[in-house]
Design a protein around this motif. Structure first.
Motif, short mmCIF file in Angstrom:
data_model
loop_
_atom_site.label_atom_id
_atom_site.label_comp_id
_atom_site.label_asym_id
_atom_site.label_seq_id
_atom_site.Cartn_x
_atom_site.Cartn_y
_atom_site.Cartn_z
N UNK A 60 0.66 -1.25 -0.01
CA UNK A 60 -0.32 -0.27 0.26
C UNK A 60 0.82 0.75 0.01
N UNK A 61 0.53 2.72 -0.83
CA UNK A 61 1.10 3.59 -0.68
C UNK A 61 1.12 3.84 0.16
N UNK A 62 0.53 3.72 1.02
CA UNK A 62 0.70 4.77 2.72
C UNK A 62 2.22 4.12 3.59
N UNK A 63 2.15 3.93 3.10
CA UNK A 63 3.85 2.61 4.05
C UNK A 63 4.96 3.03 2.92
N UNK A 64 4.64 2.47 1.71
CA UNK A 64 5.84 2.43 0.92
C UNK A 64 6.67 4.19 1.41
N UNK A 65 5.47 5.21 0.88
CA UNK A 65 5.85 6.76 0.98
C UNK A 65 6.51 7.16 2.57
N UNK A 66 6.19 6.31 3.39
CA UNK A 66 6.09 6.67 5.03
C UNK A 66 8.15 5.91 4.60
N UNK A 67 8.35 5.02 3.92
CA UNK A 67 9.14 4.74 4.45
C UNK A 67 10.32 5.05 3.52
N UNK A 68 10.25 5.77 2.39
CA UNK A 68 11.14 6.94 1.64
C UNK A 68 11.33 8.22 1.97
N UNK A 69 10.19 8.23 3.21
CA UNK A 69 10.31 9.63 2.82
C UNK A 69 11.52 9.85 4.22
N UNK A 70 11.17 8.80 5.38
CA UNK A 70 12.18 8.40 6.08
C UNK A 70 13.69 8.47 5.53
N UNK A 71 13.64 7.77 5.29
CA UNK A 71 15.23 7.48 3.71
C UNK A 71 15.44 8.86 3.72
N UNK A 72 15.21 8.93 2.43
CA UNK A 72 15.80 10.88 2.32
C UNK A 72 15.79 11.60 3.65
N UNK A 73 15.97 11.92 3.99
CA UNK A 73 16.14 12.55 5.12
C UNK A 73 17.56 12.32 5.75
N UNK A 74 17.67 10.79 5.53
CA UNK A 74 18.99 10.72 6.69
C UNK A 74 20.37 11.43 5.56
N UNK A 75 21.29 11.26 6.64
CA UNK A 75 22.04 12.23 6.21
C UNK A 75 22.76 11.66 5.14
N UNK A 76 23.78 10.62 4.87
CA UNK A 76 23.83 10.37 3.41
C UNK A 76 23.27 10.56 2.01
N UNK A 77 21.75 11.10 2.57
CA UNK A 77 21.34 11.70 0.72
C UNK A 77 21.22 13.04 0.32
N UNK A 78 22.10 13.50 1.71
CA UNK A 78 22.53 15.21 1.35
C UNK A 78 23.15 15.10 0.61
#
Ligand code: AP5
Ligand code: MG
Length: 215
Positions: A60-78
């Motif tokens: 489901x979209x809401x689960x997938x969107x949440x994990x991507x939101x959390x992941x792209x905020x991690x420092x290595x994504x800067x």
């Protein structure tokens, strides 16, 4: 540089992601791999998504969107990131646009790896993955040195749960219905580069480097 890899199941997204992330020094964010890791570790998320991934249905979209939101905020994504297998629905693409706006980010390019259904089936059915480290092989195109043993850790090679013919047929149908519309979505944003995925992995990567040009 922020990139998206789009393409049917088994198009070679994961294979190209390894080359791209090494050359451009950006993290590889594969929602499929994140789900498989959670399933293997029997986390709450893993138990929640297994019924979808095993059959080749979308989580489901809401689960997938949440994990991507959390992941792209991690420092290595800067320094940038490569999204592999996300977004996969128009709802996910719109949610990603909202997140990017919120974090003041843009997508620089969407690489669409195009392959025929025949190629997809051959690549998925022949794929073997290491049950220990997750490395990916192909019985014909990228065989391991020892039969059914991983080149890197000697772990046992197995087939992915969703590489059975019935799950694969479902993944293809889901792709056609829910993910293919993203080609037009990103073409209209002038972000799409279509890459011929039917050649060897090395040639596909050369085509990607050309598409990325000055980056
Ligand atoms: P995911 O893991 O993303 O699977 P997929 O999109 O079906 O793609 P694959 O990982 O199967 O293939 P690939 O394109 O990475 O190809 P690969 O490089 O491995 O998703 C799995 C599941 O998770 C989904 O079904 C869904 O349930 C869930 N999910 C994930 N993201 C989601 C989202 N955003 N929303 C909702 N649910 C989501 O290559 C395949 C084989 O071909 C390998 O054996 C490789 O060695 C070989 N190969 C690769 N390139 C070449 C080449 N050029 N020549 C010859 N052989 C090649
Ligand atoms: Mg993959």
């Amino acid at each position: 540089m922020n990139l998206i890899l789009l393409g049917p199941p088994g198009a070679g997204k994961g294979t190209q992601a390894k080359f791209i992330c090494k050359k451009y020094d950006i993290p590889h964010i594969s929602t499929g791999e994140m789900f498989r890791k959670n399933i293997a570790e029997k986390t709450y998320l893993g138990m929640l998504v297994k019924e979808y991934t095993d059959k080749g249905n979308l989580v489901p979209d809401h689960i997938t969107i949440k994990i991507v939101d959390e992941r792209i905020r991690e420092t290595d994504c800067k320094k940038g990131f490569l999204l592999d297998g996300f977004p996969r629905t128009i709802t996910q693409a719109e949610a990603l646009d909202t997140l990017l706006k919120k974090y003041n980010l843009v997508i620089n390019r969407v690489l669409f790896i195009a392959v025929s259904n025949e190629v997809v089936i051959e690549r998925n059915v022949g794929r073997r993955v290491c049950s220990s480290c997750g490395a990916s092989f192909h019985i014909r195109f990228n065989p391991s040195r020892l039969l059914n043993k991983c080149d890197y850790c000697l772990g046992e090679l197995t087939q992915r749960e969703d590489d059975t013919i019935s799950a694969l047929n479902n993944r293809l149908a889901v792709y056609k219905l829910q993910t293919k519309p993203l080609i037009a979505y990103y073409r209209s944003n002038k972000l799409l580069s279509k890459i011929d995925g039917a050649c060897s992995a090395e040639i596909v990567f050369q085509n990607i480097e050309t598409a990325l040009g000055h980056y």
